[in-house]
Design a protein around this motif. Structure first.
Motif, PDB file in Angstrom:
ATOM      1  N   CYS A  37       0.861  -1.168  -0.061  1.00 33.07           N
ATOM      2  CA  CYS A  37       0.032  -0.038  -0.036  1.00 33.07           C
ATOM      3  C   CYS A  37       0.844   1.224   0.084  1.00 33.07           C
ATOM      4  CB  CYS A  37      -0.925  -0.031   1.162  1.00 33.07           C
ATOM      5  SG  CYS A  37      -1.929  -1.367   1.214  1.00 33.07           S
ATOM      6  N   ASP A  38       1.912   1.077  -0.709  1.00 34.14           N
ATOM      7  CA  ASP A  38       3.074   2.109  -0.491  1.00 34.14           C
ATOM      8  C   ASP A  38       3.185   3.276  -2.012  1.00 34.14           C
ATOM      9  OD1 ASP A  38       3.752  -0.302  -1.940  1.00 34.14           O
ATOM     10  OD2 ASP A  38       5.873  -0.393  -1.442  1.00 34.14           O
ATOM     11  N   GLY A  39       2.082   3.200  -2.500  1.00 29.17           N
ATOM     12  CA  GLY A  39       1.890   4.333  -3.516  1.00 29.17           C
ATOM     13  C   GLY A  39       2.517   4.168  -4.659  1.00 29.17           C
ATOM     14  N   GLY A  40       2.546   5.127  -5.562  1.00 30.34           N
ATOM     15  CA  GLY A  40       2.986   4.747  -7.169  1.00 30.34           C
ATOM     16  C   GLY A  40       4.260   4.323  -7.254  1.00 30.34           C
ATOM     17  N   ASN A  41       5.042   4.778  -6.449  1.00 26.30           N
ATOM     18  CA  ASN A  41       6.518   4.225  -6.332  1.00 26.30           C
ATOM     19  C   ASN A  41       6.571   3.109  -5.375  1.00 26.30           C
ATOM     20  OD1 ASN A  41       7.413   6.312  -8.010  1.00 26.30           O
ATOM     21  ND2 ASN A  41       7.530   7.622  -6.384  1.00 26.30           N
TER      22      ASN A  41
ATOM     23  N   ARG B 114       6.024   0.679 -13.854  1.00 23.58           N
ATOM     24  CA  ARG B 114       5.913   2.152 -13.056  1.00 23.58           C
ATOM     25  C   ARG B 114       4.712   2.972 -13.887  1.00 23.58           C
ATOM     26  NH1 ARG B 114       9.997   3.393  -9.500  1.00 23.58           N
ATOM     27  NH2 ARG B 114       9.487   5.928  -9.985  1.00 23.58           N
ATOM     28  N   PRO B 115       3.949   3.731 -13.050  1.00 24.26           N
ATOM     29  CA  PRO B 115       2.874   4.688 -13.648  1.00 24.26           C
ATOM     30  C   PRO B 115       3.723   5.541 -14.652  1.00 24.26           C
ATOM     31  CG  PRO B 115       3.566   5.129 -11.434  1.00 24.26           C
ATOM     32  CD  PRO B 115       4.066   4.001 -11.608  1.00 24.26           C
ATOM     33  N   VAL B 116       2.954   6.130 -15.711  1.00 22.49           N
ATOM     34  CA  VAL B 116       3.561   6.890 -16.725  1.00 22.49           C
ATOM     35  C   VAL B 116       3.132   8.317 -16.545  1.00 22.49           C
ATOM     36  CG1 VAL B 116       3.664   5.081 -18.408  1.00 22.49           C
ATOM     37  CG2 VAL B 116       1.438   6.518 -18.239  1.00 22.49           C
TER      38      VAL B 116
ATOM     39  N   LEU C  73       1.342  14.474 -12.177  1.00 26.87           N
ATOM     40  CA  LEU C  73       0.150  13.535 -12.516  1.00 26.87           C
ATOM     41  C   LEU C  73       0.720  12.370 -13.153  1.00 26.87           C
ATOM     42  CD1 LEU C  73      -2.792  15.957 -12.870  1.00 26.87           C
ATOM     43  CD2 LEU C  73      -1.946  15.031 -10.705  1.00 26.87           C
ATOM     44  N   ARG C  74       0.452  11.358 -12.399  1.00 25.25           N
ATOM     45  CA  ARG C  74       1.130  10.086 -13.299  1.00 25.25           C
ATOM     46  C   ARG C  74      -0.333   9.168 -13.133  1.00 25.25           C
ATOM     47  NH1 ARG C  74       6.001  11.733 -10.713  1.00 25.25           N
ATOM     48  NH2 ARG C  74       7.684  11.809 -12.155  1.00 25.25           N
ATOM     49  N   LEU C  75      -0.314   8.120 -14.035  1.00 25.43           N
ATOM     50  CA  LEU C  75      -1.391   7.028 -14.100  1.00 25.43           C
ATOM     51  C   LEU C  75      -0.933   5.810 -14.438  1.00 25.43           C
ATOM     52  CD1 LEU C  75      -3.650   7.586 -17.024  1.00 25.43           C
ATOM     53  CD2 LEU C  75      -1.422   8.524 -16.976  1.00 25.43           C
TER      54      LEU C  75
ATOM     55  N   PRO D  33      -2.566   3.493 -10.105  1.00 27.93           N
ATOM     56  CA  PRO D  33      -2.480   4.877  -9.817  1.00 27.93           C
ATOM     57  C   PRO D  33      -3.320   5.727 -10.950  1.00 27.93           C
ATOM     58  CG  PRO D  33      -0.404   4.088 -10.753  1.00 27.93           C
ATOM     59  CD  PRO D  33      -1.232   2.893 -10.102  1.00 27.93           C
ATOM     60  N   MET D  34      -4.078   6.719 -10.436  1.00 24.98           N
ATOM     61  CA  MET D  34      -4.843   7.312 -11.432  1.00 24.98           C
ATOM     62  C   MET D  34      -4.760   8.822 -11.175  1.00 24.98           C
ATOM     63  SD  MET D  34      -8.792   6.448 -10.455  1.00 24.98           S
ATOM     64  CE  MET D  34      -8.513   4.643 -10.278  1.00 24.98           C
ATOM     65  N   THR D  35      -5.279   9.566 -12.289  1.00 25.03           N
ATOM     66  CA  THR D  35      -5.225  10.939 -12.102  1.00 25.03           C
ATOM     67  C   THR D  35      -6.567  11.372 -11.400  1.00 25.03           C
ATOM     68  OG1 THR D  35      -6.447  11.562 -14.206  1.00 25.03           O
ATOM     69  CG2 THR D  35      -4.283  11.375 -14.186  1.00 25.03           C
ATOM     70  N   PRO D  36      -6.469  12.738 -10.639  1.00 22.04           N
ATOM     71  CA  PRO D  36      -7.650  13.052 -10.057  1.00 22.04           C
ATOM     72  C   PRO D  36      -8.792  13.461 -10.853  1.00 22.04           C
ATOM     73  CG  PRO D  36      -6.154  14.683 -10.282  1.00 22.04           C
ATOM     74  CD  PRO D  36      -5.421  13.641 -10.729  1.00 22.04           C
ATOM     75  N   ALA D  37      -8.890  13.172 -11.980  1.00 21.14           N
ATOM     76  CA  ALA D  37      -9.873  13.708 -13.127  1.00 21.14           C
ATOM     77  C   ALA D  37     -11.333  13.377 -12.715  1.00 21.14           C
ATOM     78  CB  ALA D  37      -9.611  13.064 -14.562  1.00 21.14           C
ATOM     79  N   ILE D  38     -11.474  12.076 -12.165  1.00 20.49           N
ATOM     80  CA  ILE D  38     -12.940  11.844 -11.686  1.00 20.49           C
ATOM     81  C   ILE D  38     -12.928  11.777 -10.267  1.00 20.49           C
ATOM     82  CG2 ILE D  38     -13.623  10.701 -14.014  1.00 20.49           C
ATOM     83  CD1 ILE D  38     -12.896   7.981 -12.549  1.00 20.49           C
ATOM     84  N   GLY D  39     -12.043  12.268  -9.541  1.00 20.13           N
ATOM     85  CA  GLY D  39     -12.172  12.127  -8.025  1.00 20.13           C
ATOM     86  C   GLY D  39     -12.131  10.810  -7.441  1.00 20.13           C
ATOM     87  N   GLN D  40     -11.555   9.692  -7.808  1.00 23.93           N
ATOM     88  CA  GLN D  40     -11.726   8.422  -7.552  1.00 23.93           C
ATOM     89  C   GLN D  40     -10.430   7.484  -6.875  1.00 23.93           C
ATOM     90  OE1 GLN D  40     -14.029   6.600  -6.551  1.00 23.93           O
ATOM     91  NE2 GLN D  40     -15.810   7.607  -7.382  1.00 23.93           N
TER      92      GLN D  40
END
Length: 410
Positions: A163-167, A178-180, A278-280, A305-312
């Motif tokens: 549960c340690d994030g995008g990295n 890794r997220p782009v 912002l990475r996804l 990982p997703m962008t905040p575009a839909i707030g999810q």
């Protein structure tokens, strides 16, 4: 071969004391299953300051028993109020006021990350979180994993959850890509009003040329705001973490914006602002990629990982945690003739299977909405202003109308 000195043994080890890590730990605890959370920092981290939550997030929070505790410190968001200007400065006569696009007949709130994380922590047994425990490597030994920490100690576990994030170190061990980069960044802040801010409890959103920004009240005395932009277009160095430079940059972009949003930014304290690239995870990479192996899996931003575009981002992480706790709890508490490690693997496979298509739909929606929101193309800007924005808001509401279920084990 040198024998490894194992200092700690735990059935379940969770790496990361963020939203997904603490919610997973709490979900397991509610089912009578103990876990250990390893956090690299000396205390809880509140990066991002706040997050928007939709019905799916509140159903997950209710499932782990903290929904009502958090409702006491937040206010209901009543709807969307949007101004879109394409390439025309906001606040001019030519700007296109879309007004109230959607009034909410469902639960939506903006909650402070500090409130959320501290509430989750307070519900866990003392000793669940081990701070200053940075994971440096992971080793496999039979049906167990050895987690090596920066202080030289080693934790042996039956189940390892990243549960340690995008990295994520755990995602890296699993071989997950890794997220782009999206080519965009987000500057976010929290503005406090000791005497009350007086703004409507709505999600106020504004779009200018290659900038998407807005704000939403968390409570009667604080506002969360954001500014998503293209660093290359605006010649902004996203590695510059000087808060004063961030404030000046955002103020320049919003100098013509209505509703005093520029004043909100200007009154933000320097320790309440941050800039994040912002990475996804691309939807097709998620569909084709690996998410678990034997007794190891990932959750939240380490998973998708997703962008905040839909707030999810936060809401989907909460969903993950409830589903994983339910699947893993069943594997560990149900009597069976199968060996425990087989039941654990089946539980993790069930978790990934249950989340797969839900996450794919969220990643796809976030990818499309983010593209439409950020595009500087004149045709898309025109369509966004005249036709698309209202439909995009409906997409966000539809994505938030989801129930991950409760913690009850069938």
């Amino acid at each position: 071969m040198k024998e490894i000195d194992v200092a700690i043994y735990e059935d379940i080890v969770i790496v990361g004391a963020g939203i997904s890590g603490l919610t997973t730990a709490l979900g397991l605890y509610r089912l009578g299953v103990r876990s250990l959370v390893l956090e690299s920092s000396e205390s809880l981290k509140f990066t991002g300051f706040a997050l928007t939550t939709w019905p799916n997030a509140w159903r997950a929070l209710d499932a782990v028993g903290v929904g009502d505790l958090l409702r006491k410190n937040s206010i209901q968001t009543e709807g969307f109020k949007v101004v879109s200007s394409g390439s025309i400065p906001l606040g001019t006569e030519q700007s296109h006021l879309l007004g109230d696009l959607l009034r909410f007949n469902f639960e939506s709130r903006c909650i402070k990350r500090k409130d959320l994380l501290e509430t989750l922590e307070s519900e866990l047994p003392r000793g669940t979180i081990r701070y200053s425990s940075e994971v440096v490597s992971i080793e496999e030994t039979g049906n167990f994993k050895l987690v090596h920490l920066a202080d030289g100690s080693v934790v042996k576990t039956k189940v390892l959850i990243g549960c340690d994030g995008g990295n994520s170190m755990v995602a890296k061990w699993l071989g997950i890509e890794r997220p782009v980069s999206t080519g965009r960044s987000a500057i976010r802040g929290l503005a406090n009003y000791p005497d009350g801010h007086g703004f409507e409890p709505k999600f106020h959103v504004y779009s200018t040329w290659c900038v998407h920004c807005g704000f939403v009240p968390c409570d009667e005395k604080s506002l969360y705001w954001f500014c998503n932009f293209s660093p290359s277009f605006h010649q902004y160095n996203e590695e510059n973490q000087d808060p004063l430079s961030m404030l000046k940059f955002v103020a320049r972009q919003l100098r013509d914006a209505p509703l005093n949003i520029s004043n909100i930014v200007e009154r933000t304290e320097l320790d309440c602002i941050c800039c994040t690239p912002l990475r996804l995870k691309l939807p097709w990479n998620f569909l084709l990629g690996n998410s678990m192996k034997n007794n190891v899996c990932v959750v939240g931003d380490a998973f998708h990982p997703m962008t905040p575009a839909i707030g999810q981002g936060g809401g989907s992480s909460l969903e993950d945690s409830v589903v994983l706790a339910r699947c893993l709890g069943k594997a560990l508490t149900t009597s069976s003739v199968e060996e425990e490690y087989i039941r654990i693997e089946k539980g993790l496979k069930m978790y990934v299977k249950e989340r797969r298509w839900r996450i794919l739909s969220l990643l796809t929606a976030a990818y499309i909405v983010g593209f439409v929101q950020s595009s500087g193309n004149k045709v898309i800007s025109f369509l966004r202003k005249r036709f698309l924005t209202k439909n995009l808001v409906k997409i966000m509401a539809r994505m938030g109308d989801f129930d991950c279920g409760d913690l009850t084990i069938p």
